[in-house]
Write a protein that holds these residues in place. Structure first.
Motif, PDB file in Angstrom:
ATOM      1  N   PHE A 143      61.753  86.719  38.910  1.00 34.57           N
ATOM      2  CA  PHE A 143      62.997  86.703  38.149  1.00 34.57           C
ATOM      3  C   PHE A 143      64.073  85.855  38.815  1.00 34.57           C
ATOM      4  O   PHE A 143      64.928  85.290  38.147  1.00 34.57           O
ATOM      5  CB  PHE A 143      63.487  88.140  37.937  1.00 34.57           C
ATOM      6  N   ASP A 144      64.009  85.781  40.134  1.00 40.68           N
ATOM      7  CA  ASP A 144      65.005  84.980  40.836  1.00 40.68           C
ATOM      8  C   ASP A 144      64.807  83.497  40.543  1.00 40.68           C
ATOM      9  O   ASP A 144      65.777  82.762  40.347  1.00 40.68           O
ATOM     10  CB  ASP A 144      64.896  85.240  42.338  1.00 40.68           C
ATOM     11  N   GLU A 176      63.605  82.440  37.839  1.00 40.71           N
ATOM     12  CA  GLU A 176      64.082  82.277  36.465  1.00 40.71           C
ATOM     13  C   GLU A 176      65.579  81.996  36.432  1.00 40.71           C
ATOM     14  O   GLU A 176      66.040  81.113  35.707  1.00 40.71           O
ATOM     15  CB  GLU A 176      63.783  83.548  35.674  1.00 40.71           C
ATOM     16  N   THR A 177      66.334  82.723  37.258  1.00 36.54           N
ATOM     17  CA  THR A 177      67.783  82.512  37.239  1.00 36.54           C
ATOM     18  C   THR A 177      68.130  81.107  37.726  1.00 36.54           C
ATOM     19  O   THR A 177      69.129  80.540  37.293  1.00 36.54           O
ATOM     20  CB  THR A 177      68.520  83.538  38.109  1.00 36.54           C
ATOM     21  N   LEU A 182      68.097  79.243  34.738  1.00 33.08           N
ATOM     22  CA  LEU A 182      69.123  79.635  33.766  1.00 33.08           C
ATOM     23  C   LEU A 182      70.486  79.010  34.063  1.00 33.08           C
ATOM     24  O   LEU A 182      71.199  78.630  33.140  1.00 33.08           O
ATOM     25  CB  LEU A 182      69.261  81.154  33.739  1.00 33.08           C
ATOM     26  N   TYR A 183      70.859  78.894  35.349  1.00 36.69           N
ATOM     27  CA  TYR A 183      72.217  78.463  35.669  1.00 36.69           C
ATOM     28  C   TYR A 183      72.526  77.033  35.218  1.00 36.69           C
ATOM     29  O   TYR A 183      73.522  76.816  34.520  1.00 36.69           O
ATOM     30  CB  TYR A 183      72.518  78.690  37.149  1.00 36.69           C
ATOM     31  N   TRP A 209      71.078  75.349  32.957  1.00 41.52           N
ATOM     32  CA  TRP A 209      71.022  75.378  31.496  1.00 41.52           C
ATOM     33  C   TRP A 209      72.319  75.944  30.922  1.00 41.52           C
ATOM     34  O   TRP A 209      72.868  75.408  29.950  1.00 41.52           O
ATOM     35  CB  TRP A 209      69.808  76.216  31.062  1.00 41.52           C
ATOM     36  N   ALA A 210      72.820  77.036  31.516  1.00 46.02           N
ATOM     37  CA  ALA A 210      74.030  77.671  31.007  1.00 46.02           C
ATOM     38  C   ALA A 210      75.230  76.733  31.103  1.00 46.02           C
ATOM     39  O   ALA A 210      76.071  76.696  30.208  1.00 46.02           O
ATOM     40  CB  ALA A 210      74.316  78.960  31.790  1.00 46.02           C
ATOM     41  N   VAL A 211      75.297  75.947  32.197  1.00 43.09           N
ATOM     42  CA  VAL A 211      76.445  75.048  32.369  1.00 43.09           C
ATOM     43  C   VAL A 211      76.424  73.940  31.321  1.00 43.09           C
ATOM     44  O   VAL A 211      77.460  73.553  30.786  1.00 43.09           O
ATOM     45  CB  VAL A 211      76.441  74.449  33.796  1.00 43.09           C
ATOM     46  N   LEU A 261      74.893  73.889  28.323  1.00 47.58           N
ATOM     47  CA  LEU A 261      74.480  74.296  26.972  1.00 47.58           C
ATOM     48  C   LEU A 261      75.240  73.534  25.889  1.00 47.58           C
ATOM     49  O   LEU A 261      74.698  73.242  24.811  1.00 47.58           O
ATOM     50  CB  LEU A 261      74.684  75.807  26.803  1.00 47.58           C
ATOM     51  N   ASP A 262      76.491  73.167  26.167  1.00 44.75           N
ATOM     52  CA  ASP A 262      77.297  72.404  25.214  1.00 44.75           C
ATOM     53  C   ASP A 262      76.590  71.144  24.746  1.00 44.75           C
ATOM     54  O   ASP A 262      76.561  70.833  23.554  1.00 44.75           O
ATOM     55  CB  ASP A 262      78.624  71.996  25.877  1.00 44.75           C
ATOM     56  N   GLY A 287      72.673  71.775  22.907  1.00 44.21           N
ATOM     57  CA  GLY A 287      72.623  72.159  21.504  1.00 44.21           C
ATOM     58  C   GLY A 287      71.417  73.025  21.175  1.00 44.21           C
ATOM     59  O   GLY A 287      70.897  73.747  22.027  1.00 44.21           O
ATOM     60  N   LEU A 301      68.671  75.353  23.371  1.00 41.26           N
ATOM     61  CA  LEU A 301      68.696  76.799  23.123  1.00 41.26           C
ATOM     62  C   LEU A 301      67.298  77.306  22.805  1.00 41.26           C
ATOM     63  O   LEU A 301      66.835  78.297  23.370  1.00 41.26           O
ATOM     64  CB  LEU A 301      69.659  77.104  21.977  1.00 41.26           C
ATOM     65  N   LEU A 351      65.078  80.031  24.761  1.00 43.55           N
ATOM     66  CA  LEU A 351      64.707  81.300  24.116  1.00 43.55           C
ATOM     67  C   LEU A 351      63.214  81.540  24.269  1.00 43.55           C
ATOM     68  O   LEU A 351      62.776  82.670  24.516  1.00 43.55           O
ATOM     69  CB  LEU A 351      65.111  81.280  22.634  1.00 43.55           C
ATOM     70  N   ILE A 388      62.646  82.678  27.839  1.00 44.00           N
ATOM     71  CA  ILE A 388      63.044  84.076  28.052  1.00 44.00           C
ATOM     72  C   ILE A 388      62.040  85.014  27.376  1.00 44.00           C
ATOM     73  O   ILE A 388      61.691  86.064  27.914  1.00 44.00           O
ATOM     74  CB  ILE A 388      64.478  84.313  27.515  1.00 44.00           C
ATOM     75  N   VAL A 418      79.114  82.118  32.406  1.00 42.08           N
ATOM     76  CA  VAL A 418      78.935  80.692  32.673  1.00 42.08           C
ATOM     77  C   VAL A 418      78.667  79.938  31.373  1.00 42.08           C
ATOM     78  O   VAL A 418      79.171  78.831  31.170  1.00 42.08           O
ATOM     79  CB  VAL A 418      77.784  80.481  33.689  1.00 42.08           C
ATOM     80  N   ILE A 419      77.888  80.553  30.471  1.00 37.71           N
ATOM     81  CA  ILE A 419      77.612  79.895  29.190  1.00 37.71           C
ATOM     82  C   ILE A 419      78.919  79.643  28.444  1.00 37.71           C
ATOM     83  O   ILE A 419      79.175  78.538  27.966  1.00 37.71           O
ATOM     84  CB  ILE A 419      76.670  80.763  28.325  1.00 37.71           C
ATOM     85  N   GLY A 448      81.178  77.238  30.547  1.00 41.65           N
ATOM     86  CA  GLY A 448      80.555  75.942  30.777  1.00 41.65           C
ATOM     87  C   GLY A 448      80.802  75.392  32.164  1.00 41.65           C
ATOM     88  O   GLY A 448      80.809  74.181  32.367  1.00 41.65           O
ATOM     89  N   VAL A 493      76.172  78.185  20.663  1.00 46.50           N
ATOM     90  CA  VAL A 493      75.652  76.994  19.983  1.00 46.50           C
ATOM     91  C   VAL A 493      76.060  77.009  18.519  1.00 46.50           C
ATOM     92  O   VAL A 493      76.399  75.987  17.932  1.00 46.50           O
ATOM     93  CB  VAL A 493      74.118  76.921  20.155  1.00 46.50           C
TER      94      VAL A 493
END
Lengths: 123, 319
Positions: free
Chosen positions: A75-76, A78-79, A82-83, A85-87, A89-90, A93, A97, A101, A104, B160-161, B164, B316
Motif C-alpha cells: 500500500f505504501d 501505491e501511495t 497516488l501523490y 497523480w493527485a497533484v 489531476l487537473d 483529466g 482518472l 480508478l 485502485i 492534495v487532489i 493541486g 474532474v
C-alpha cells in the motif's frame, strides 16, 4: 522556483536536522555533570517484574508481523503513485482518472483477497 | 547573514517548542484532572505552572542506568533517532503568511516521509533494551504505526487532489481562494485523518504499545532519566506537529477574521486539536489489539480509498 531559493529551503531542512541532533547531545552531556553515577550489579539487571530474567529477549517473533509489513509495503508503494497523480489531476483529466480508478480497483481486489484469506485477522 | 538568520529562526523555534511541550503536558494533566473531577497539579507555582519544569529537572538529575544485557550503542542512539525527525518536520510548517522557514514544494511528502522515521527509534529502543516488555511494546508499536500510516497518507491525498499542490502554503492559499476550509468538502478524509493520527501518535485509546497494565511501559521500560525524557519529548513534539498539519490541511491554516493576526489563529486551531487528543484520552478505554489492527485495514483504508475516488471524480467533473 529559482535555484537560490531552492537551496535556501533545503538549508533550513539541514539546520533543523542538525539542531535536532544537537539538543539530545548537549542535554545528555550537561546531564552527566549533574547526575549521580553509582552502578552496581543488581541495578544493571534487566527488569522483569522483580524476578531474575530468564533467557534472552532478542528472539524471533510472530509471523503475523511480517505479513502486516508486506501489506504495508504494497500500500505504501501505491501511495507513491497516488501523490504525483493527485497533484497533476487537473491536466490529466478523464484519461488519468480512469487509469487511476482501474489501479485502485485492482488494489481493492487485492485487499478483498487478503481479507478473505484472513491475513487481516490478528491473533 | 542569511545563514545566521536561519539558525536564529531554528533555535527560537526549538526553544518555543520546548516551552510548548512543557505546557502541553501541564494542559493535558489539568484537562484530564478536571474531567475526572480532580484538580490536577497545583503545588508548584500558581495553578501548577512550574510542575513540568520540576519534573524535567528531576529527570535531568536522575542516574542514567543502561542495563548490562542491553545493546549499548543502539540503546544510546534510539532516543536521538526518535527525537530528530519529530523536530525536523517543523522546518516546513508555515505559521502564518509571513512566518515560515522552508517553503518546500513537496512539503506534504517531506512531512510524512521524515515523521515515519520516528518508528525506527522506537524499534531500536525496544530491541536494544533486551527486555521482553520492551520488545513486545516495540513490535506492537511498529505493527500499529505502519498499519495506520496508510490511511493517514491516503486521507491527505483528497486534500492534495483539490488543492493541486503538495506545498503547505499553496494548500492554505487554495482554501483562501475558495473561501472554504477543506474540512467541509473533505469531511470523510478529515475523520480518517483524525483516527489514523491518534493511532500514529500512540495516544489513548490506541496506546497499546505503552499499555501499562500489560507491558509495564512498553518500549521505554528500561530507559531512565533524560533518555526517557527524550522519548516523551519526541511523542509530544510529534503530537504538536500532527496538530499543525491538521490545521494547515483541514482548518485553513492561519486564515481567520482579521481582528487577530494569522499566527494566533494558527495556534488557536492547533490547541483545539491538542484538546481533542486529551479529551479522547480521558473519555475512551483502551482498544483491544485485534480490534485495532482490524479497524485500520478493514474500515479506514477502504474509507480513505473511497474518499479519493469520490474527490477525484468530482474534481474532474467540475473541471
Amino acid at each position: 522556483m529559482d535555484l537560490a531559493l531552492y537551496y535556501e529551503n533545503y538549508t533550513y531542512v539541514v539546520i533543523f536536522l542538525l539542531l535536532g541532533v544537537a539538543l539530545p547531545v548537549v542535554a545528555l552531556w550537561f546531564g552527566r555533570l549533574v547526575r549521580p553515577k553509582n552502578p552496581y550489579e543488581e541495578k544493571l539487571v534487566t527488569y522483569e517484574s522483580g524476578i531474575k530474567p530468564t533467557g534472552d529477549a532478542q528472539v524471533r517473533f510472530h509471523v503475523a508481523y511480517y505479513i502486516v509489513a508486506l501489506e504495508f509495503i504494497i500500500f505504501d508503494v501505491e501511495t507513491v503513485f497516488l501523490y504525483p497523480w493527485a497533484v497533476t489531476l487537473d491536466q490529466l483529466g478523464w484519461a488519468g482518472l480512469n487509469a487511476m480508478l482501474i489501479f485502485i480497483f485492482v488494489l481493492g481486489l487485492g485487499l478483498a483477497y487478503s481479507w478473505k484469506k484472513k491475513v487481516l485477522e490478528w491473533n | 547573514m542569511d545563514l545566521v538568520f536561519m539558525i536564529i529562526y531554528a533555535v527560537c523555534l526549538m526553544l518555543l517548542l520546548l516551552g510548548a511541550v512543557t505546557y502541553a503536558i501541564l494542559f493535558e494533566r489539568k484537562v484530564i484532572g478536571y474531567m475526572q473531577i480532580r484538580i490536577g497539579p497545583n503545588r508548584h507555582g500558581p495553578w501548577g505552572m512550574l510542575q513540568t519544569i520540576a519534573d524535567v529537572s528531576k529527570l535531568l538529575m536522575k542516574e542514567d542506568v543502561i542495563p548490562k544485557a542491553a545493546d549499548r550503542p543502539i540503546f544510546i542512539l534510539a532516543p536521538v533517532i526518535a527525537f530528530v525527525p519529530s523536530f525536523a518536520i517543523y522546518a516546513t510548517i508555515s505559521w502564518s503568511e509571513n512566518i515560515y522557514a522552508a517553503d518546500l514544494n513537496i512539503g506534504v511528502l517531506y512531512f510524512i516521509g521524515i515523521s515515519s522515521i520516528t518508528t525506527l527509534g522506537v524499534v531500536m529502543g525496544g530491541w536494544a533494551s533486551n527486555n521482553k516488555y520492551s520488545l513486545m511494546g516495540a513490535m506492537r508499536s511498529v505493527a500499529q504505526v505502519i498499519s495506520y500510516e496508510i490511511p493517514l497518507v491516503l486521507s491527505i491525498v483528497g486534500v492534495v487532489i483539490l488543492a493541486g499542490s503538495l506545498n503547505f502554503r499553496e494548500i492554505v492559499f487554495y482554501q483562501e481562494s475558495i473561501g472554504l476550509w477543506l474540512i467541509i468538502p473533505q469531511f470523510l478524509g478529515f475523520i480518517v485523518y483524525m483516527i489514523a493520527a491518534i493511532a500514529e501518535l500512540n495516544r489513548s485509546p490506541f496506546d497499546l504499545p505503552e499499555a501499562e497494565s500489560e507491558l509495564v511501559s512498553g518500549y521505554h521500560t528500561e530507559y531512565s532519566g533524560f533518555r526517557y525524557a527524550f522519548f516523551m519529548l519526541a511523542e509530544y513534539t510529534y503530537a504538536i506537529a500532527i496538530s499543525a498539519l491538521a490545521t494547515t490541511l483541514f482548518l485553513g491554516g492561519w486564515l481567520g477574521p482579521a481582528f487577530l493576526p494569522g499566527v494566533v489563529w494558527f495556534l488557536l486551531k492547533m490547541c483545539v486539536f491538542m484538546f481533542i487528543w486529551f479529551w479522547l484520552r480521558a473519555t475512551l478505554p483502551r482498544a483491544r489489539v485485534d480490534h485495532l489492527m482490524g479497524f485500520g485495514w478493514k474500515v479506514l483504508i477502504p474509507l480513505a480509498l473511497l474518499n479519493i475516488v469520490i474527490t477525484s471524480i468530482i474534481k474532474v467533473w467540475m473541471g
